[in-house]
Design a protein around this motif. Structure first.
Motif, short mmCIF file in Angstrom:
data_model
loop_
_atom_site.label_atom_id
_atom_site.label_comp_id
_atom_site.label_asym_id
_atom_site.label_seq_id
_atom_site.Cartn_x
_atom_site.Cartn_y
_atom_site.Cartn_z
N LYS A 107 2.48 9.16 -6.95
CA LYS A 107 3.03 10.52 -6.99
C LYS A 107 3.77 10.79 -8.30
CE LYS A 107 1.53 11.09 -2.82
NZ LYS A 107 0.26 11.84 -2.63
N PHE A 108 4.21 9.70 -8.98
CA PHE A 108 4.95 9.82 -10.23
C PHE A 108 4.06 9.70 -11.45
CE2 PHE A 108 7.90 8.11 -7.09
CZ PHE A 108 8.97 8.99 -7.20
N LEU A 109 2.96 8.99 -11.29
CA LEU A 109 2.08 8.73 -12.43
C LEU A 109 0.66 8.62 -11.91
CD1 LEU A 109 2.04 7.88 -15.53
CD2 LEU A 109 1.89 5.54 -14.68
N ASN A 110 -0.27 9.04 -12.73
CA ASN A 110 -1.68 8.96 -12.36
C ASN A 110 -2.14 7.50 -12.49
OD1 ASN A 110 -4.26 9.67 -11.67
ND2 ASN A 110 -4.81 10.32 -13.74
N LEU A 111 -2.04 6.74 -11.41
CA LEU A 111 -2.36 5.31 -11.43
C LEU A 111 -3.87 5.07 -11.47
CD1 LEU A 111 0.18 3.90 -8.80
CD2 LEU A 111 0.39 3.88 -11.29
N PRO A 112 -4.29 3.86 -11.84
CA PRO A 112 -5.73 3.53 -11.87
C PRO A 112 -6.33 3.48 -10.46
CG PRO A 112 -4.42 1.94 -13.13
CD PRO A 112 -3.45 2.77 -12.35
N LYS A 113 -7.63 3.26 -10.41
CA LYS A 113 -8.32 3.07 -9.13
C LYS A 113 -7.76 1.83 -8.42
CE LYS A 113 -12.67 5.11 -10.69
NZ LYS A 113 -14.10 4.86 -11.02
N MET A 114 -8.00 1.78 -7.12
CA MET A 114 -7.38 0.73 -6.31
C MET A 114 -8.38 0.09 -5.35
SD MET A 114 -4.24 3.22 -5.20
CE MET A 114 -3.33 4.16 -6.45
N VAL A 115 -8.10 -1.18 -5.01
CA VAL A 115 -8.75 -1.83 -3.88
C VAL A 115 -7.64 -2.40 -3.00
CG1 VAL A 115 -10.82 -2.41 -5.22
CG2 VAL A 115 -8.99 -4.09 -5.01
N PHE A 116 -7.93 -2.55 -1.72
CA PHE A 116 -6.95 -3.05 -0.77
C PHE A 116 -7.56 -4.19 0.03
CE2 PHE A 116 -5.28 -2.96 3.64
CZ PHE A 116 -3.96 -3.28 3.38
N SER A 117 -6.81 -5.28 0.21
CA SER A 117 -7.27 -6.40 1.02
C SER A 117 -6.72 -6.30 2.43
CB SER A 117 -6.83 -7.74 0.40
OG SER A 117 -7.66 -8.09 -0.68
N LYS A 118 -7.62 -6.21 3.41
CA LYS A 118 -7.24 -6.20 4.83
C LYS A 118 -7.40 -7.62 5.35
CE LYS A 118 -6.46 -3.75 8.79
NZ LYS A 118 -5.93 -4.84 9.64
N LYS A 119 -6.26 -8.30 5.56
CA LYS A 119 -6.27 -9.73 5.85
C LYS A 119 -6.03 -10.07 7.31
CE LYS A 119 -4.73 -10.56 1.14
NZ LYS A 119 -3.68 -11.05 0.23
N THR A 120 -5.79 -9.07 8.14
CA THR A 120 -5.55 -9.32 9.56
C THR A 120 -6.52 -8.50 10.39
OG1 THR A 120 -4.00 -7.49 9.89
CG2 THR A 120 -3.08 -9.55 9.03
N SER A 121 -6.58 -8.84 11.68
CA SER A 121 -7.44 -8.08 12.60
C SER A 121 -6.64 -7.07 13.42
CB SER A 121 -8.20 -9.04 13.52
OG SER A 121 -7.30 -9.82 14.28
N PHE A 122 -5.40 -6.82 13.02
CA PHE A 122 -4.63 -5.80 13.71
C PHE A 122 -5.26 -4.43 13.48
CE2 PHE A 122 -1.05 -8.85 12.69
CZ PHE A 122 -0.92 -9.31 13.98
N LEU A 124 0.83 -1.20 0.00
CA LEU A 124 0.00 0.00 0.00
C LEU A 124 0.87 1.26 0.00
CD1 LEU A 124 -2.71 1.47 0.25
CD2 LEU A 124 -2.66 1.00 2.71
N SER A 125 1.89 1.27 0.84
CA SER A 125 2.80 2.42 0.90
C SER A 125 3.50 2.64 -0.45
CB SER A 125 3.86 2.20 1.98
OG SER A 125 3.27 2.06 3.25
N LEU A 126 3.92 1.55 -1.08
CA LEU A 126 4.64 1.65 -2.34
C LEU A 126 3.73 2.12 -3.48
CD1 LEU A 126 6.67 -1.61 -1.83
CD2 LEU A 126 7.69 0.64 -2.13
N VAL A 127 2.46 1.70 -3.45
CA VAL A 127 1.52 2.15 -4.48
C VAL A 127 1.22 3.64 -4.33
CG1 VAL A 127 -0.83 1.93 -5.35
CG2 VAL A 127 0.49 -0.12 -4.82
N VAL A 128 1.00 4.08 -3.10
CA VAL A 128 0.76 5.50 -2.86
C VAL A 128 1.96 6.32 -3.31
CG1 VAL A 128 0.42 7.25 -1.05
CG2 VAL A 128 -0.88 5.12 -0.98
N LEU A 129 3.16 5.81 -3.06
CA LEU A 129 4.37 6.49 -3.52
C LEU A 129 4.42 6.54 -5.04
CD1 LEU A 129 7.18 7.73 -2.91
CD2 LEU A 129 8.11 5.40 -2.92
#
Length: 371
Positions: free
Chosen positions: A101-116, A93-98
């Motif tokens: 900043k260089f290119l207008n990336l497509p829409k995103m989904v994120f999988s939350k796989k832990t209960s932390f 997630l951090s790397l995609v957000v970074l």
């Protein structure tokens, strides 16, 4: 529809297994979905993907914000005209957000796989609430509840349970005979735990439970076996086994390829976790009709119903886990009932086919701007 799946994890675990299963399901049942997986070059996931027919790319990741990884994301999105990015772990997630900043990336989904819980830090909250993340796919209702405390727009939160591939479980057999490898006879009651050596799995409690059983000095003969990647925690766990003279009763076998295929050889699956999303090994145990005794953390109580398809105890409660183990072994008429209930539950609710259908629907909702 072209999807880029991003994993920045160097190890191999349940999360990486689910990426593989999801993409395989898309490939067989939804060929209109073209999937590309980006993983860490030289990591265990990379080595695993080499033995599949899935489309994958790699990039080096020597430190958390390795620019080479973010540039690879940009390159793939541009060259393959990616429609949607599916992010599978916090580092990714951090790397995609970074990269965005260089290119207008497509829409995103994120999988939350832990209960932390999501850490209450400005930078962390920023990336989880990043405007381009249109869905957060939570592995359980508990995960969704915990994530909801930090996510501003709750419409983004959706629960999609992971699942198992019935065909894979049906068509593959284990190459290892555990009892032969351990040198134990058929009369020995074999209790297993499958999970990497990470804090969330709380293998100290697994050892404590074994010790409680042994201390009761009943005529029953138990052997406890643990399968999973060793880590920096392992030496402390082995020291504990040795200092308590438990070497005869507990075996740590390390990582075994396709360990789930060994589940039918177990008399009981014992999970002592202190935190979980939903461990895939429970689904696999249900399919193989192996009784489950587990802690009631994270999403586990959503899958295991006490006295219906398994037994539950509080986290860290080795005494209660030991009691459950002895109780179920004594009342063996319950085992067939638990096994059949668990088997039906996994077939009806927790398959990769169902997971892929629900995930595809969310992809479409995001791309067509629907909630």
């Amino acid at each position: 529809m072209k999807i880029l799946h991003i994993s920045a994890v160097k190890s191999w675990g349940g999360g990486e297994n689910q990426i593989e299963l999801l993409c395989e399901e898309f490939k067989s049942d939804f060929p209109e979905v073209e999937n590309i997986i980006l993983c860490v070059k030289g990591g265990l996931f990379h080595k695993r993907l080499k033995n599949t027919n899935l489309n994958f790319k790699t990039a080096p990741l020597s430190f958390n914000f390795d620019l080479r990884y973010s540039l690879k994301i940009r390159e793939i999105c541009k060259n393959h005209k990616i429609d949607l990015i599916h992010i599978h772990d916090p580092k990714a997630l951090s790397l995609v957000v970074l990269a965005d900043k260089f290119l207008n990336l497509p829409k995103m989904v994120f999988s939350k796989k832990t209960s932390f819980p999501i850490k209450n830090r400005k930078q962390t909250l920023y990336k989880y609430n990043y405007p381009k993340i249109k869905r957060i796919l939570c592995v359980s209702k508990k995960t969704r509840e915990i994530a909801g405390k930090s996510i501003t727009d709750h419409n983004r939160l959706k629960t999609i349970y992971h699942g198992i591939s019935i065909e894979k479980q049906k068509n593959t057999t284990a190459e290892i005979n555990l009892r032969e490898q351990l040198g134990i006879d058929k009369e020995m009651i074999l209790v297993g735990n499958i999970g990497n050596h990470i804090p969330a799995k709380d293998l100290n409690t697994f050892i404590n439970t074994a010790e409680k059983i042994i201390q009761k000095k009943q005529k029953l003969k138990f052997h406890f076996v643990q399968i999973g990647h060793f880590s920096s925690e392992t030496s402390q766990l082995i020291d504990k086994i040795q200092s308590n003279n438990l070497e005869t009763y507990i075996s740590f076998l390390g990582f075994i390829e396709n360990a789930s295929l060994l589940i039918p050889q177990l008399d009981f699956l014992l999970l002592s976790s202190k935190s979980e999303g939903v461990p895939n090994v429970i689904y696999e145990a249900f399919y193989h009709k192996t009784p489950v005794i587990a802690t009631n953390v994270g999403g586990i109580p959503e899958i295991v119903t006490h006295m219906e398809n398994g037994l539950l105890a509080d986290a860290f409660n080795a005494e209660k886990l030991a009691e459950h183990l002895l109780f179920l072994n004594k009342n063996r008429e319950l085992i067939s009932r638990f096994a059949e209930n668990g088997y039906q539950k996994v077939l009806e609710n927790f398959t990769t086919k169902r997971m892929a259908q629900q995930t595809l629907q969310e992809y479409k909702n995001v791309l067509y701007g629907r909630y």
